[in-house]
Design a protein around this motif. Structure first.
Motif, PDB file in Angstrom:
ATOM      1  N   VAL A 158       5.438  80.691   4.239  1.00  0.00           N
ATOM      2  CA  VAL A 158       6.004  79.987   5.389  1.00  0.00           C
ATOM      3  C   VAL A 158       7.352  80.599   5.759  1.00  0.00           C
ATOM      4  N   ARG A 159       8.175  80.861   4.787  1.00  0.00           N
ATOM      5  CA  ARG A 159       9.472  81.501   5.045  1.00  0.00           C
ATOM      6  C   ARG A 159       9.282  82.844   5.747  1.00  0.00           C
ATOM      7  N   ALA A 160       8.331  83.649   5.276  1.00  0.00           N
ATOM      8  CA  ALA A 160       8.077  84.948   5.894  1.00  0.00           C
ATOM      9  C   ALA A 160       7.611  84.784   7.342  1.00  0.00           C
ATOM     10  N   GLU A 161       6.798  83.756   7.591  1.00  0.00           N
ATOM     11  CA  GLU A 161       6.321  83.504   8.953  1.00  0.00           C
ATOM     12  C   GLU A 161       7.489  83.118   9.872  1.00  0.00           C
ATOM     13  N   LEU A 162       8.442  82.372   9.333  1.00  0.00           N
ATOM     14  CA  LEU A 162       9.568  81.920  10.142  1.00  0.00           C
ATOM     15  C   LEU A 162      10.596  83.013  10.389  1.00  0.00           C
ATOM     16  N   PHE A 163      10.978  83.700   9.324  1.00  0.00           N
ATOM     17  CA  PHE A 163      12.152  84.562   9.393  1.00  0.00           C
ATOM     18  C   PHE A 163      11.888  86.009   8.972  1.00  0.00           C
ATOM     19  N   GLY A 164      10.631  86.361   8.713  1.00  0.00           N
ATOM     20  CA  GLY A 164      10.301  87.712   8.298  1.00  0.00           C
ATOM     21  C   GLY A 164      10.306  87.867   6.785  1.00  0.00           C
ATOM     22  N   ALA A 165       9.552  88.826   6.302  1.00  0.00           N
ATOM     23  CA  ALA A 165       9.438  89.065   4.864  1.00  0.00           C
ATOM     24  C   ALA A 165      10.718  89.693   4.326  1.00  0.00           C
ATOM     25  N   GLU A 166      11.103  89.255   3.152  1.00  0.00           N
ATOM     26  CA  GLU A 166      12.304  89.778   2.498  1.00  0.00           C
ATOM     27  C   GLU A 166      12.135  89.592   1.002  1.00  0.00           C
ATOM     28  N   ASP A 167      12.337  90.664   0.244  1.00  0.00           N
ATOM     29  CA  ASP A 167      12.153  90.580  -1.200  1.00  0.00           C
ATOM     30  C   ASP A 167      13.234  89.708  -1.835  1.00  0.00           C
ATOM     31  N   ALA A 168      12.827  88.941  -2.839  1.00  0.00           N
ATOM     32  CA  ALA A 168      13.800  88.208  -3.636  1.00  0.00           C
ATOM     33  C   ALA A 168      14.596  89.186  -4.491  1.00  0.00           C
ATOM     34  N   ARG A 169      15.761  88.736  -4.978  1.00  0.00           N
ATOM     35  CA  ARG A 169      16.638  89.592  -5.772  1.00  0.00           C
ATOM     36  C   ARG A 169      16.376  89.389  -7.260  1.00  0.00           C
ATOM     37  N   PHE A 170      16.153  90.488  -7.970  1.00  0.00           N
ATOM     38  CA  PHE A 170      16.098  90.397  -9.431  1.00  0.00           C
ATOM     39  C   PHE A 170      17.515  90.185  -9.944  1.00  0.00           C
ATOM     40  N   THR A 171      17.700  89.164 -10.769  1.00  0.00           N
ATOM     41  CA  THR A 171      19.042  88.763 -11.195  1.00  0.00           C
ATOM     42  C   THR A 171      19.541  89.498 -12.431  1.00  0.00           C
ATOM     43  N   GLY A 172      18.716  90.379 -12.984  1.00  0.00           N
ATOM     44  CA  GLY A 172      19.124  91.066 -14.197  1.00  0.00           C
ATOM     45  C   GLY A 172      18.834  90.286 -15.459  1.00  0.00           C
ATOM     46  N   CYS A 173      18.010  89.259 -15.358  1.00  0.00           N
ATOM     47  CA  CYS A 173      17.642  88.456 -16.524  1.00  0.00           C
ATOM     48  C   CYS A 173      16.142  88.232 -16.565  1.00  0.00           C
ATOM     49  N   VAL A 174      15.603  88.204 -17.768  1.00  0.00           N
ATOM     50  CA  VAL A 174      14.229  87.752 -17.982  1.00  0.00           C
ATOM     51  C   VAL A 174      14.274  86.586 -18.946  1.00  0.00           C
ATOM     52  N   ALA A 175      13.270  85.718 -18.854  1.00  0.00           N
ATOM     53  CA  ALA A 175      13.221  84.532 -19.706  1.00  0.00           C
ATOM     54  C   ALA A 175      11.896  84.496 -20.456  1.00  0.00           C
TER      55      ALA A 175
END
Length: 386
Positions: free
Chosen positions: A161-178
């Motif tokens: 839905v976000r991509a449909e509204l405002f275009g696709a954009e990759d999320a940011r990798f924060t430098g952490c894994v859990a």
């Protein structure tokens, strides 16, 4: 007014329940074939339990929920207490509602059971939306099409839905894994673990554990800094041996909890910068779809629950102008969620300080109770009436 909610996670289902309680004709559409949550714990603070109790869920939560006695921060190597803040009865007395630990699947089941089954539609993968003057048309991969007056994207950090509204954009990798795992409580009974939220702070990583599922299971999360994330899968099975290697030299309690686990799952932790807009016309976003955050304030789900309550209130007050109601919802929520996002990101640095002057200064602040974890300092978060 019909409202379509895309996504049947905790945010989507709690929003649907808030909207149903406000008298809307709500339908939830989930791409998965079944409602499920990979084994992991979740913390629900009074700002969110206030909403859940208001929806009539206090009785259903009583069985699976655990009420921790305290929030306990400890040093990685020797287990020394850095800070201990009361939860349990004191936090309920101060803020009027409890602090819960839950298995995500338990909370999802409680929410789903409160919604009529015919309102939850599984196997519905959204492929597109079309906005018209007075309605929104949603198209799904199975060929089905729905029409509603309002559509809510509660479909997570990779929101379609976000991509449909405002275009696709990759999320940011924060430098952490859990690495996340669940251990039957009887396997670690010899450790005498308190019913608390325990957070072990160390160089470049931290370790969290607490009981869930009526204290039958111990949930743990091992967060480790990593330079890059190259896996294609959002979640992968992890190896407890990798966690043990990463926590070599840590306190025996940490290592014994990991050794008691049969398996772990590894998550890459992503976030997004705060959005300037959540809504366009009769379409809006909720939860991770618009304010994905690091879990270092334990507020991701709580903020999504708040979103749903505020959204329902705005739509109920603005039925004659749904688009205007969605803008009001957005404006009421943006500053608060951005503040939580920023504090969560700052905790990554605070939790992972290498041993040295900055770490010793942090520990002294924790011991003095001057780090923002007092009831007075947290009142802005926990007293909120969404």
């Amino acid at each position: 007014m019909r409202v379509d909610v895309i996504g049947a996670g905790i945010g989507g289902l709690s929003a649907a329940l808030s909207l149903l309680s406000a008298g809307f004709d709500v339908h939830v559409h989930e791409r998965a074939a079944a409602l499920s949550e990979t084994g992991a714990g979740i913390q629900i603070s009074p700002n969110a339990s206030r909403v859940l109790h208001g929806l009539g869920l206090a009785g259903a939560l009583a069985g699976p929920a655990v009420r921790p006695l305290a929030f306990h921060q400890r040093r990685w190597q020797d287990g020394r207490t850095l800070q201990r803040a009361p939860l349990g009865e004191p936090i309920e007395a101060r803020f009027g509602f409890p602090y819960y630990h839950l298995h995500r699947a338990d909370l999802l089941a409680v929410l789903a059971a409160a919604i009529p089954a015919e309102r939850i539609h599984l196997g519905r993968r959204l492929t597109g939306i079309t906005e018209e003057r007075d309605r929104v048309r949603a198209r799904f991969a199975d060929g089905s099409v729905t029409e509603s007056e309002v559509l809510v994207g509660a479909d997570g950090i990779h929101s379609r839905v976000r991509a449909e509204l405002f275009g696709a954009e990759d999320a940011r990798f924060t430098g952490c894994v859990a690495y996340r795992g669940l251990v039957p409580a009887d396997r670690v009974s010899d450790l005498g673990i308190e019913v608390t939220t325990q957070v072990w702070l160390g160089p470049g990583r931290h370790f969290v554990h607490y009981f869930v599922s009526g204290q039958r299971m111990l949930n743990f999360v091992a967060v480790i800094e990593r330079d890059a994330w190259t896996h294609e899968s959002w979640t992968d099975r992890g190896d407890p041996a990798d966690v043990l290697a990463a926590y070599r030299g840590w306190h025996p309690q940490v290592r014994e909890i990991v050794e008691a686990a049969d398996e772990t799952y590894i998550w890459a932790l992503f976030d997004r910068a705060p959005l300037a807009r959540w809504s366009r016309g009769r379409v809006t976003l909720l939860g991770d779809a618009c304010h994905a955050m690091l879990p270092f304030m334990a507020q991701g789900a709580a903020q999504a629950v708040e979103d749903g309550a505020t959204l329902a209130g705005c739509l109920a007050a603005g039925r004659a102008d749904p688009a205007g109601a969605l803008l009001r919802y957005q404006d009421l929520r943006r500053e608060r969620t951005a503040r939580v996002q920023a504090m969560s990101a700052a905790n990554k640095t605070r939790f992972h300080l290498p041993d040295g002057p900055a770490q010793r200064d942090r520990d002294a602040q924790l011991a003095a109770g001057s780090t923002g974890w007092s009831f007075d300092a947290m009142a802005w978060l926990y007293e909120h009436r969404a």
